[in-house]
Design a protein around this motif. Sequence first.
Motif, PDB file in Angstrom:
ATOM      1  N   HIS A 253       0.845  -1.187   0.000  1.00  0.00           N
ATOM      2  CA  HIS A 253       0.000   0.000   0.000  1.00  0.00           C
ATOM      3  C   HIS A 253       0.888   1.248   0.000  1.00  0.00           C
ATOM      4  O   HIS A 253       2.097   1.164   0.203  1.00  0.00           O
ATOM      5  N   VAL A 254       0.253   2.380  -0.254  1.00  0.00           N
ATOM      6  CA  VAL A 254       0.967   3.658  -0.315  1.00  0.00           C
ATOM      7  C   VAL A 254       0.555   4.520   0.862  1.00  0.00           C
ATOM      8  O   VAL A 254      -0.644   4.770   1.075  1.00  0.00           O
ATOM      9  N   ARG A 255       1.527   4.971   1.632  1.00  0.00           N
ATOM     10  CA  ARG A 255       1.275   5.932   2.707  1.00  0.00           C
ATOM     11  C   ARG A 255       1.795   7.291   2.251  1.00  0.00           C
ATOM     12  O   ARG A 255       2.995   7.485   2.050  1.00  0.00           O
ATOM     13  N   THR A 256       0.863   8.212   2.085  1.00  0.00           N
ATOM     14  CA  THR A 256       1.225   9.519   1.550  1.00  0.00           C
ATOM     15  C   THR A 256       2.246  10.235   2.425  1.00  0.00           C
ATOM     16  O   THR A 256       3.192  10.845   1.932  1.00  0.00           O
ATOM     17  N   ASP A 257       2.073  10.149   3.740  1.00  0.00           N
ATOM     18  CA  ASP A 257       2.995  10.857   4.627  1.00  0.00           C
ATOM     19  C   ASP A 257       4.421  10.306   4.504  1.00  0.00           C
ATOM     20  O   ASP A 257       5.400  11.055   4.613  1.00  0.00           O
ATOM     21  N   VAL A 258       4.534   8.999   4.261  1.00  0.00           N
ATOM     22  CA  VAL A 258       5.867   8.410   4.079  1.00  0.00           C
ATOM     23  C   VAL A 258       6.490   8.896   2.775  1.00  0.00           C
ATOM     24  O   VAL A 258       7.681   9.218   2.721  1.00  0.00           O
ATOM     25  N   VAL A 259       5.676   8.968   1.732  1.00  0.00           N
ATOM     26  CA  VAL A 259       6.182   9.464   0.442  1.00  0.00           C
ATOM     27  C   VAL A 259       6.597  10.925   0.573  1.00  0.00           C
ATOM     28  O   VAL A 259       7.646  11.332   0.057  1.00  0.00           O
ATOM     29  N   VAL A 260       5.778  11.710   1.265  1.00  0.00           N
ATOM     30  CA  VAL A 260       6.091  13.127   1.453  1.00  0.00           C
ATOM     31  C   VAL A 260       7.403  13.297   2.210  1.00  0.00           C
ATOM     32  O   VAL A 260       8.209  14.188   1.909  1.00  0.00           O
ATOM     33  N   SER A 261       7.637  12.421   3.185  1.00  0.00           N
ATOM     34  CA  SER A 261       8.866  12.514   3.983  1.00  0.00           C
ATOM     35  C   SER A 261      10.121  12.298   3.143  1.00  0.00           C
ATOM     36  O   SER A 261      11.202  12.746   3.532  1.00  0.00           O
ATOM     37  N   SER A 262       9.974  11.627   2.019  1.00  0.00           N
ATOM     38  CA  SER A 262      11.129  11.398   1.148  1.00  0.00           C
ATOM     39  C   SER A 262      11.434  12.598   0.266  1.00  0.00           C
ATOM     40  O   SER A 262      12.466  12.622  -0.408  1.00  0.00           O
ATOM     41  N   LEU A 263      10.542  13.574   0.271  1.00  0.00           N
ATOM     42  CA  LEU A 263      10.745  14.776  -0.536  1.00  0.00           C
ATOM     43  C   LEU A 263      11.440  15.861   0.287  1.00  0.00           C
ATOM     44  O   LEU A 263      11.642  15.722   1.491  1.00  0.00           O
ATOM     45  N   ASP A 264      11.777  16.930  -0.383  1.00  0.00           N
ATOM     46  CA  ASP A 264      12.491  18.028   0.280  1.00  0.00           C
ATOM     47  C   ASP A 264      11.501  18.962   0.972  1.00  0.00           C
ATOM     48  O   ASP A 264      11.337  20.122   0.595  1.00  0.00           O
ATOM     49  N   ILE A 265      10.820  18.418   1.979  1.00  0.00           N
ATOM     50  CA  ILE A 265       9.832  19.189   2.745  1.00  0.00           C
ATOM     51  C   ILE A 265      10.198  19.070   4.223  1.00  0.00           C
ATOM     52  O   ILE A 265      10.469  17.971   4.713  1.00  0.00           O
ATOM     53  N   PRO A 266      10.224  20.182   4.935  1.00  0.00           N
ATOM     54  CA  PRO A 266      10.578  20.137   6.371  1.00  0.00           C
ATOM     55  C   PRO A 266       9.682  19.185   7.154  1.00  0.00           C
ATOM     56  O   PRO A 266       8.476  19.091   6.890  1.00  0.00           O
ATOM     57  N   ASP A 267      10.244  18.519   8.128  1.00  0.00           N
ATOM     58  CA  ASP A 267       9.493  17.551   8.931  1.00  0.00           C
ATOM     59  C   ASP A 267       8.340  18.202   9.679  1.00  0.00           C
ATOM     60  O   ASP A 267       7.267  17.598   9.846  1.00  0.00           O
ATOM     61  N   GLU A 268       8.561  19.445  10.113  1.00  0.00           N
ATOM     62  CA  GLU A 268       7.480  20.101  10.868  1.00  0.00           C
ATOM     63  C   GLU A 268       6.259  20.372   9.983  1.00  0.00           C
ATOM     64  O   GLU A 268       5.124  20.372  10.461  1.00  0.00           O
ATOM     65  N   VAL A 269       6.514  20.591   8.697  1.00  0.00           N
ATOM     66  CA  VAL A 269       5.399  20.796   7.764  1.00  0.00           C
ATOM     67  C   VAL A 269       4.630  19.494   7.592  1.00  0.00           C
ATOM     68  O   VAL A 269       3.396  19.462   7.655  1.00  0.00           O
ATOM     69  N   VAL A 270       5.366  18.412   7.385  1.00  0.00           N
ATOM     70  CA  VAL A 270       4.734  17.102   7.215  1.00  0.00           C
ATOM     71  C   VAL A 270       3.960  16.730   8.484  1.00  0.00           C
ATOM     72  O   VAL A 270       2.821  16.237   8.419  1.00  0.00           O
ATOM     73  N   SER A 271       4.548  16.975   9.616  1.00  0.00           N
ATOM     74  CA  SER A 271       3.901  16.630  10.891  1.00  0.00           C
ATOM     75  C   SER A 271       2.623  17.415  11.102  1.00  0.00           C
ATOM     76  O   SER A 271       1.624  16.878  11.597  1.00  0.00           O
ATOM     77  N   SER A 272       2.658  18.701  10.722  1.00  0.00           N
ATOM     78  CA  SER A 272       1.479  19.527  10.924  1.00  0.00           C
ATOM     79  C   SER A 272       0.323  19.137  10.006  1.00  0.00           C
ATOM     80  O   SER A 272      -0.852  19.233  10.389  1.00  0.00           O
ATOM     81  N   VAL A 273       0.663  18.645   8.824  1.00  0.00           N
ATOM     82  CA  VAL A 273      -0.376  18.260   7.856  1.00  0.00           C
ATOM     83  C   VAL A 273      -0.939  16.889   8.180  1.00  0.00           C
ATOM     84  O   VAL A 273      -2.142  16.657   8.083  1.00  0.00           O
ATOM     85  N   TYR A 274      -0.074  15.977   8.591  1.00  0.00           N
ATOM     86  CA  TYR A 274      -0.517  14.599   8.833  1.00  0.00           C
ATOM     87  C   TYR A 274      -0.564  14.248  10.318  1.00  0.00           C
ATOM     88  O   TYR A 274      -0.763  13.080  10.666  1.00  0.00           O
ATOM     89  N   GLU A 275      -0.345  15.241  11.218  1.00  0.00           N
ATOM     90  CA  GLU A 275      -0.536  15.112  12.646  1.00  0.00           C
ATOM     91  C   GLU A 275       0.152  13.876  13.223  1.00  0.00           C
ATOM     92  O   GLU A 275      -0.469  13.007  13.823  1.00  0.00           O
ATOM     93  N   ARG A 276       1.432  13.819  13.023  1.00  0.00           N
ATOM     94  CA  ARG A 276       2.193  12.686  13.571  1.00  0.00           C
ATOM     95  C   ARG A 276       2.342  12.836  15.086  1.00  0.00           C
ATOM     96  O   ARG A 276       2.465  13.908  15.611  1.00  0.00           O
TER      97      ARG A 276
END
Length: 220
Positions: A197-220
């Motif tokens: 399966h595909v986890r969008t947040d995992v894919v996003v984490s592989s991109l050049d996006i700050p972790d705090e941005v990813v965390s705020s969008v996907y509420e880790r």
Amino acid sequence: GYNPLNGSELADMEVEGFYQCLTYVQSIHQESGYLQLLKTLAPIGGVIVGFILSSLASRGASRRAEKRKAQSVKTEVKLVKASAERTLSEAVLLLRHTKTEPKHTANFSPSLDVRFLLSEALLPQVCFLFSENQIQKMYYAFGYAADMNERTDWVIRNLRDSRPSAEFTAQLYALADIAACVVCCCGDFLADTTRDHVRTDVVVSSLDIPDEVVSSVYER
């Protein structure tokens, strides 16, 4: 003293000479038959050799053309993957913006009209050069890319200065999910791998996006 041949001995010599002459003539006739056969077979052999060489050259040219087409498919897949990554990044950044500054206009510059123009035409011609898994991933990617384009257009049309609606946010999350699917299908095709399966947040984490941005969008 002189002893002339009698009639019987002379006859024997004539008969022997006749047989020798006949044997010589037959050998000449047999040799000329071989030569005639060679003269007949030589042109045929030349045609056969020429046909074989021409077939080998044609087959070699065909294989080279097939490899070039397969390489063109791979190159386009890399470009589409990069385009989908851009759209995914833009969707995540816009989601972050709608949460932190919902009343301010955000920049949204996704990839537009992402298509597999070459791959859709060439893949049926060179599918035997790829695995069953790769072909499956490609056809998944074709559908996901079309869906990504539709959702991108919808987000652009509905982007407003005012607070985003729940529908807009849901569509934006859906766009991110579809873009992640395109990224994964392209990656799986290139590496000939698969995933459950595909986890969008995992894919996003592989991109050049700050972790705090990813965390705020996907509420880790």
